[in-house]
Design a protein around this motif. Structure first.
Motif, PDB file in Angstrom:
ATOM      1  N   GLN A 169       9.083   1.205 -16.740  1.00 57.39           N
ATOM      2  CA  GLN A 169      10.288   0.726 -17.420  1.00 57.39           C
ATOM      3  C   GLN A 169      10.697   1.589 -18.604  1.00 57.39           C
ATOM      4  N   SER A 170       9.747   2.352 -19.154  1.00 54.83           N
ATOM      5  CA  SER A 170      10.062   3.154 -20.344  1.00 54.83           C
ATOM      6  C   SER A 170      10.977   4.328 -20.019  1.00 54.83           C
ATOM      7  N   ASN A 171      10.879   4.862 -18.787  1.00 52.44           N
ATOM      8  CA  ASN A 171      11.713   6.008 -18.421  1.00 52.44           C
ATOM      9  C   ASN A 171      12.423   5.841 -17.076  1.00 52.44           C
ATOM     10  N   LEU A 172      12.266   4.639 -16.469  1.00 54.45           N
ATOM     11  CA  LEU A 172      12.885   4.315 -15.180  1.00 54.45           C
ATOM     12  C   LEU A 172      12.525   5.339 -14.100  1.00 54.45           C
ATOM     13  N   LYS A 173      11.274   5.776 -14.122  1.00 55.07           N
ATOM     14  CA  LYS A 173      10.766   6.669 -13.085  1.00 55.07           C
ATOM     15  C   LYS A 173       9.641   5.969 -12.330  1.00 55.07           C
ATOM     16  N   TYR A 174       9.541   6.287 -11.051  1.00 56.41           N
ATOM     17  CA  TYR A 174       8.542   5.633 -10.211  1.00 56.41           C
ATOM     18  C   TYR A 174       7.206   6.359 -10.244  1.00 56.41           C
ATOM     19  N   GLU A 175       6.150   5.549 -10.258  1.00 55.74           N
ATOM     20  CA  GLU A 175       4.791   6.067 -10.115  1.00 55.74           C
ATOM     21  C   GLU A 175       4.275   5.641  -8.745  1.00 55.74           C
ATOM     22  N   PHE A 176       3.637   6.570  -8.040  1.00 57.00           N
ATOM     23  CA  PHE A 176       3.147   6.304  -6.698  1.00 57.00           C
ATOM     24  C   PHE A 176       1.627   6.424  -6.685  1.00 57.00           C
ATOM     25  N   PHE A 177       0.980   5.439  -6.072  1.00 61.50           N
ATOM     26  CA  PHE A 177      -0.474   5.381  -6.064  1.00 61.50           C
ATOM     27  C   PHE A 177      -0.972   5.334  -4.617  1.00 61.50           C
ATOM     28  N   THR A 178      -1.755   6.321  -4.234  1.00 61.87           N
ATOM     29  CA  THR A 178      -2.371   6.335  -2.901  1.00 61.87           C
ATOM     30  C   THR A 178      -3.859   6.110  -3.087  1.00 61.87           C
ATOM     31  N   GLU A 179      -4.280   4.858  -2.976  1.00 66.42           N
ATOM     32  CA  GLU A 179      -5.668   4.498  -3.210  1.00 66.42           C
ATOM     33  C   GLU A 179      -6.277   3.932  -1.938  1.00 66.42           C
ATOM     34  N   SER A 180      -7.556   3.647  -1.989  1.00 69.46           N
ATOM     35  CA  SER A 180      -8.254   3.163  -0.793  1.00 69.46           C
ATOM     36  C   SER A 180      -7.997   1.689  -0.512  1.00 69.46           C
ATOM     37  N   LYS A 181      -7.559   0.947  -1.525  1.00 69.61           N
ATOM     38  CA  LYS A 181      -7.326  -0.493  -1.362  1.00 69.61           C
ATOM     39  C   LYS A 181      -5.961  -0.859  -1.933  1.00 69.61           C
ATOM     40  N   PRO A 182      -4.886  -0.415  -1.290  1.00 67.37           N
ATOM     41  CA  PRO A 182      -3.537  -0.565  -1.841  1.00 67.37           C
ATOM     42  C   PRO A 182      -3.105  -2.013  -2.063  1.00 67.37           C
ATOM     43  N   ALA A 183      -3.391  -2.904  -1.102  1.00 65.25           N
ATOM     44  CA  ALA A 183      -2.913  -4.280  -1.223  1.00 65.25           C
ATOM     45  C   ALA A 183      -3.531  -4.969  -2.432  1.00 65.25           C
ATOM     46  N   THR A 184      -4.816  -4.731  -2.657  1.00 65.54           N
ATOM     47  CA  THR A 184      -5.491  -5.334  -3.806  1.00 65.54           C
ATOM     48  C   THR A 184      -4.973  -4.739  -5.106  1.00 65.54           C
ATOM     49  N   ALA A 185      -4.791  -3.421  -5.136  1.00 68.50           N
ATOM     50  CA  ALA A 185      -4.256  -2.763  -6.331  1.00 68.50           C
ATOM     51  C   ALA A 185      -2.862  -3.281  -6.650  1.00 68.50           C
ATOM     52  N   PHE A 186      -2.041  -3.443  -5.620  1.00 66.55           N
ATOM     53  CA  PHE A 186      -0.700  -3.989  -5.826  1.00 66.55           C
ATOM     54  C   PHE A 186      -0.769  -5.406  -6.385  1.00 66.55           C
ATOM     55  N   LEU A 187      -1.627  -6.247  -5.804  1.00 65.23           N
ATOM     56  CA  LEU A 187      -1.759  -7.629  -6.262  1.00 65.23           C
ATOM     57  C   LEU A 187      -2.119  -7.677  -7.744  1.00 65.23           C
ATOM     58  N   PHE A 188      -3.071  -6.858  -8.176  1.00 62.36           N
ATOM     59  CA  PHE A 188      -3.471  -6.845  -9.575  1.00 62.36           C
ATOM     60  C   PHE A 188      -2.326  -6.366 -10.474  1.00 62.36           C
ATOM     61  N   ASN A 189      -1.571  -5.373  -9.994  1.00 63.23           N
ATOM     62  CA  ASN A 189      -0.437  -4.877 -10.766  1.00 63.23           C
ATOM     63  C   ASN A 189       0.630  -5.950 -10.909  1.00 63.23           C
ATOM     64  N   LEU A 190       0.876  -6.693  -9.841  1.00 58.40           N
ATOM     65  CA  LEU A 190       1.854  -7.775  -9.894  1.00 58.40           C
ATOM     66  C   LEU A 190       1.423  -8.853 -10.876  1.00 58.40           C
ATOM     67  N   ILE A 191       0.154  -9.261 -10.817  1.00 60.96           N
ATOM     68  CA  ILE A 191      -0.335 -10.284 -11.744  1.00 60.96           C
ATOM     69  C   ILE A 191      -0.178  -9.822 -13.180  1.00 60.96           C
ATOM     70  N   SER A 192      -0.472  -8.552 -13.440  1.00 61.96           N
ATOM     71  CA  SER A 192      -0.322  -8.007 -14.785  1.00 61.96           C
ATOM     72  C   SER A 192       1.128  -8.097 -15.258  1.00 61.96           C
ATOM     73  N   LYS A 193       2.060  -7.750 -14.376  1.00 64.86           N
ATOM     74  CA  LYS A 193       3.479  -7.808 -14.753  1.00 64.86           C
ATOM     75  C   LYS A 193       3.931  -9.243 -14.986  1.00 64.86           C
ATOM     76  N   LEU A 194       3.435 -10.172 -14.185  1.00 63.25           N
ATOM     77  CA  LEU A 194       3.791 -11.567 -14.382  1.00 63.25           C
ATOM     78  C   LEU A 194       3.248 -12.089 -15.705  1.00 63.25           C
ATOM     79  N   GLN A 195       2.069 -11.634 -16.089  1.00 62.80           N
ATOM     80  CA  GLN A 195       1.503 -12.054 -17.370  1.00 62.80           C
ATOM     81  C   GLN A 195       2.420 -11.676 -18.529  1.00 62.80           C
ATOM     82  N   PHE A 196       3.006 -10.495 -18.443  1.00 58.70           N
ATOM     83  CA  PHE A 196       3.872 -10.027 -19.518  1.00 58.70           C
ATOM     84  C   PHE A 196       5.286 -10.598 -19.418  1.00 58.70           C
ATOM     85  N   SER A 197       5.578 -11.311 -18.318  1.00 65.72           N
ATOM     86  CA  SER A 197       6.898 -11.936 -18.180  1.00 65.72           C
ATOM     87  C   SER A 197       7.014 -13.195 -19.021  1.00 65.72           C
TER      88      SER A 197
END
Length: 241
Positions: A196-224
């Protein structure tokens, strides 16, 4: 010494999500059935792992002016402070003030699906949201500023190679303020998040994408924070129509 392993628990979580999405993609021939199965996997994931203040469902969103969004595959909304959720003829309708995040769930991501998700997100963000001052024992808190509604896309595969490469970035970058996607997951490959600071996308290619996404979503909801105090009377005006 404990035999428990946090890394194994997280690996099992990801494998469960990944396997269920893969099965829904490979086991059904009809595209509508595939899509419904994929939605259900994500909905069950959110219902199981998000804090109980949040709920997730397929729904339309309505505002106090009587305008409706398009049908959204996954709406993550507040249930603790939401005074009403409509269920009519098998359809769920949620007031705009109660919405935290919205996602489209597809089998595979491509330029058309990105545009489709952007349009769905815009149909919710353009709705009117009320916010009232909040009374408490010592006085009244001022009306909360409206928290931006998160929007994104969830898929198992990608039509592009690499899955999270230049083509995905170019498709995501075609946006305006209403339809921008904040985050998404391509469960077989990785996930992306908008900085959000620069409106640029970050892309993550990890071994467990669905879990990483879930944790990222929870983090964003916490700050909402918490949804605004809804103006019930703004909706009640429709009782006389």
């Amino acid at each position: 010494m404990s035999d428990w392993s946090l890394s194994q628990l997280l690996a099992s979580l990801h494998e469960d999500i990944h396997n269920r999405l893969e099965i829904s993609r490979k086991s059904f021939n009809h595209s509508v059935v595939k899509g419904s199965a994929s939605e259900q996997v994500w909905l069950e994931l959110f219902e199981k792992y998000l804090p109980k203040r949040y709920q997730a469902t397929t729904a339309h969103v309505v505002d106090s002016k009587g305008d409706f969004s398009e049908q959204i595959d996954i709406v993550i909304f507040d249930r603790q402070y939401s005074p009403f959720i409509f269920n009519y003829e098998g359809q769920t309708i949620i007031p705009a003030e109660s919405v935290y995040a919205i996602f489209e769930a597809k089998q595979s991501v491509n330029a058309n699906q990105i545009e489709y998700a952007q349009n769905k997100v815009a149909s919710v963000r353009r709705l009117h949201r009320t916010s009232l001052p909040i009374p408490y024992a010592g006085g009244v808190y001022p009306a909360k500023s409206l928290t931006p509604i998160l929007g994104g896309i969830l898929t198992f595969e990608s039509d592009w190679s690499p899955a999270l490469g230049k083509s995905l970035k170019e498709a995501l970058d075609k946006h305006d303020s209403d339809n921008i996607l904040n985050l998404g997951c391509v469960a077989a490959h990785g996930h992306f998040v908008l900085d959000q600071s620069n409106l640029k996308y970050e892309f993550f290619t990890e071994s467990k994408p669905a879990t990483a996404f879930l944790f990222n979503l929870i983090s964003k909801l916490q700050f909402s924070g918490t949804v605004p105090m809804i103006d019930i009377q703004a909706y009640a005006r429709w009782l006389s129509n």
